[in-house]
Enzyme design. Structure first.
Site, mmCIF file in Angstrom:
data_model
loop_
_atom_site.group_PDB
_atom_site.id
_atom_site.type_symbol
_atom_site.label_atom_id
_atom_site.label_comp_id
_atom_site.label_asym_id
_atom_site.label_seq_id
_atom_site.Cartn_x
_atom_site.Cartn_y
_atom_site.Cartn_z
ATOM 1 N N GLU A 29 0.897 -1.172 0.000
ATOM 2 C CA GLU A 29 0.000 0.000 0.000
ATOM 3 C C GLU A 29 0.925 1.208 0.000
ATOM 4 O OE1 GLU A 29 -3.228 -0.626 0.105
ATOM 5 O OE2 GLU A 29 -3.346 -2.619 0.986
ATOM 6 N N CYS A 45 -1.820 9.422 3.926
ATOM 7 C CA CYS A 45 -1.755 8.999 2.526
ATOM 8 C C CYS A 45 -3.005 9.440 1.785
ATOM 9 C CB CYS A 45 -1.604 7.492 2.452
ATOM 10 S SG CYS A 45 -2.835 6.650 3.422
HETATM 11 P P1 NAD Z 1 8.580 4.655 4.229
HETATM 12 O O1 NAD Z 1 8.400 3.981 2.934
HETATM 13 O O2 NAD Z 1 9.717 5.572 4.394
HETATM 14 O O3 NAD Z 1 8.676 3.592 5.404
HETATM 15 C C1 NAD Z 1 7.698 2.591 5.582
HETATM 16 C C2 NAD Z 1 8.338 1.394 6.254
HETATM 17 O O4 NAD Z 1 9.283 0.801 5.370
HETATM 18 C C3 NAD Z 1 9.106 1.725 7.528
HETATM 19 O O5 NAD Z 1 8.896 0.718 8.474
HETATM 20 C C4 NAD Z 1 10.543 1.719 7.058
HETATM 21 O O6 NAD Z 1 11.456 1.430 8.079
HETATM 22 C C5 NAD Z 1 10.517 0.610 6.042
HETATM 23 N N1 NAD Z 1 11.583 0.632 5.034
HETATM 24 C C6 NAD Z 1 12.295 1.678 4.597
HETATM 25 N N2 NAD Z 1 13.195 1.304 3.671
HETATM 26 C C7 NAD Z 1 13.033 -0.024 3.505
HETATM 27 C C8 NAD Z 1 13.644 -1.007 2.673
HETATM 28 N N3 NAD Z 1 14.607 -0.693 1.811
HETATM 29 N N4 NAD Z 1 13.228 -2.279 2.754
HETATM 30 C C9 NAD Z 1 12.233 -2.618 3.601
HETATM 31 N N5 NAD Z 1 11.632 -1.749 4.420
HETATM 32 C C10 NAD Z 1 12.014 -0.464 4.378
HETATM 33 O O7 NAD Z 1 7.186 5.417 4.512
HETATM 34 P P2 NAD Z 1 6.801 6.314 5.771
HETATM 35 O O8 NAD Z 1 7.494 7.634 5.683
HETATM 36 O O9 NAD Z 1 6.921 5.539 7.042
HETATM 37 O O10 NAD Z 1 5.235 6.523 5.539
HETATM 38 C C11 NAD Z 1 4.729 7.482 4.698
HETATM 39 C C12 NAD Z 1 4.332 6.887 3.356
HETATM 40 O O11 NAD Z 1 3.415 5.838 3.558
HETATM 41 C C13 NAD Z 1 3.637 7.864 2.434
HETATM 42 O O12 NAD Z 1 4.099 7.685 1.120
HETATM 43 C C14 NAD Z 1 2.171 7.470 2.552
HETATM 44 O O13 NAD Z 1 1.388 7.839 1.450
HETATM 45 C C15 NAD Z 1 2.291 5.998 2.691
HETATM 46 N N6 NAD Z 1 1.102 5.428 3.308
HETATM 47 C C16 NAD Z 1 0.232 4.707 2.512
HETATM 48 C C17 NAD Z 1 -0.929 4.181 3.070
HETATM 49 C C18 NAD Z 1 -1.899 3.388 2.251
HETATM 50 O O14 NAD Z 1 -2.753 2.724 2.836
HETATM 51 N N7 NAD Z 1 -1.828 3.414 0.940
HETATM 52 C C19 NAD Z 1 -1.189 4.383 4.425
HETATM 53 C C20 NAD Z 1 -0.273 5.120 5.200
HETATM 54 C C21 NAD Z 1 0.869 5.614 4.628
#
Ligand code: NAD
Length: 443
Positions: A204, A238
């Protein structure tokens, strides 16, 4: 891996009893958990409470959902043959969660996987590791065995990436940014030495969500809906509206009223119940937002930005900002930017509004304020989003009532909190038994 077979064999009634007890424990600690969210990720009381409540809903929703899947699906039966279609767990699941809904999203992904009989490794976002620890503590206290739910905080690019690549992890449930989500999809396509399955991935991701205000819209409702959708949790959802697309006949009136309403928002300490807008999550986010506003000012109009005197000097605060006259190709109109920044576009027709709204690589949420049944119907047909909201705010999806999730580069089309989500963490198994011979009992 060692805990997986036993959890899969644990009767469903016991598994869901654990999850329902966890819901009860969360309910009992509702305000304490919300307080932690305020402290850890800067949500206001209302937003923090909504997140905790959504986590409780998820525990109960997936428990109930799994109960209705336990018999599988009916298949045609013919004499001499017994056919069954059952669901079995996929195996070790990794939950990689974002910080912006630190209880709800993490609990949602974890509870679906657990209800379905998978063991879960929880990898929270760096910024919200305490909330995740509290959720895992509650799950354990509710009876989920320690090996079955494991808490593994750490840097995403280290711990998250290692869990994704590990040959023992079968399902990756990810919610977060587009960049990380796509890298996970790619990594899951690789089958390493000793890995005897193809990994299943649920991602997501982000959005660049638009809200359309039609020429006959109820402007009171549209202004309020835009305000809440764009600036709730300082725009760090999001689902947040980052683009308002307004018909030219109401554009000036809408903008004037929106600016007046935005100017009344209280920016400050989120633990104060009077606060509307708390800080951004971290310094880098604050820097990005400030740079974006400066950049927008070079080619577009910054129609509103909160007076400096109203922005607390300590903390990562950025006042709400409204930008107009921006070229639709500008990165600010195209790329997701978490923060209280809204771009307002002027259009000549509803069709032009729809075309502009769809002109993005994302497809997450969309909103329409209109009193025209034919326009509303057109939006239902042609507004390409996962969640469409008509004449109401476009944030605040409720588990079960508004299953949530996007497609295109916003996600794989799975809906969290919806009737199909559990199928993502299950494998269907078909069993056909020949009952005509060998003394097998005929049912
Ligand atoms: P992010 O992608 O920076 O981090 C999300 C998670 O991924 C964290 O736990 C992080 O530690 C982990 N991560 C980071 N790099 C990684 C890698 N290389 N491999 C595996 N895991 C890794 O996102 P964020 O800043 O925590 O959240 C904000 C984002 O999430 C925004 O883009 C928002 O739109 C999205 N979001 C989407 C939904 C949805 O339902 N579509 C809901 C909430 C947030």
């Amino acid at each position: 891996d060692a805990a997986q077979p036993r959890w899969a064999r644990t009767p469903l009634s016991e598994r869901v009893a654990c999850l329902r007890r966890a819901a009860g424990l969360m309910r009992a600690r509702r305000f304490a958990l919300a307080a932690w969210e305020i402290l850890e990720v800067g949500k206001t009381w209302r937003e923090a409470d909504a997140d905790v409540v959504e986590a409780i809903d998820a525990l109960e929703y997936y428990s109930h959902g799994m109960e209705s899947l336990t018999q599988g699906k009916p298949l045609p039966q013919v004499p001499g043959e017994r056919n069954a279609y059952r669901y079995v767990p996929r195996g070790v699941a990794v939950v990689i969660a974002p910080w912006n809904f630190p209880a709800a999203i993490l609990t949602g992904m974890a509870s679906a996987a657990l209800a379905a009989g998978n063991v879960v490794i929880v990898k929270p976002a760096e910024q919200s590791s305490v909330m995740a620890a509290l959720v895992v503590q509650i799950l354990r206290k509710a009876g989920v065995p320690p090996g079955v739910v494991q808490y593994l905080p750490g840097w995403g690019h280290e711990v998250g990436a290692a869990l994704v690549r590990h040959p023992g992890t079968r399902t990756i449930l990810f919610t977060g940014s587009k960049a990380v989500g796509l890298s996970i999809v790619q990594a899951c396509g690789y089958v390493g030495a000793g890995q005897r399955f193809v990994k299943h991935v649920i991602t997501e991701m982000g959005g660049k969500n638009a809200l359309i205000v039609d020429e006959d819209a109820d402007l009171d409702a549209a202004v309020h809906g835009t305000l809440v959708s764009a600036f709730g949790y300082a725009g760090q959802k999001c689902s947040a509206a980052s683009r308002a697309i307004v018909h030219e006949t109401v554009y000036d009136r809408f903008l004037e009223r929106l600016i007046q309403a935005t100017d009344r928002l209280v920016i400050g300490d989120p633990s104060d119940p009077a606060t509307d807008l708390g800080p951004l999550i971290e310094e880098a986010a604050q820097r990005r937002l400030k740079e974006a506003v400066t950049q927008a000012g070079e080619t577009a109009t910054v129609a509103y930005t909160a007076p400096a005197a109203r922005i607390p000097p300590q903390g990562y605060f950025v006042g709400p900002t409204i930008v107009t006259e921006l070229a639709p190709q500008h990165p600010l109109a195209r790329e997701e930017l978490f923060g209280p920044l809204l771009v307002v576009f002027r259009v000549r027709s509803f069709d032009e509004a729809l075309a502009l709204a769809n002109d993005t690589e994302y497809a997450l949420t969309g909103g329409v304020y209109s009193r025209s049944p034919s326009h509303i119907e057109r939006a239902i047909q042609a507004f390409d989003v996962g969640n469409l909201y008509v004449n109401r705010q476009m944030t605040g999806a409720i588990v079960g009532r508004q299953p949530f999730g996007g497609h295109r580069l916003s996600g794989l089309g799975t809906k969290a909190g919806g009737p199909d989500y559990l199928l993502q963490v299950l494998l269907p198994k078909t069993v056909c038994v020949n009952t005509a011979r060998h003394g097998m009992p005929l049912e």
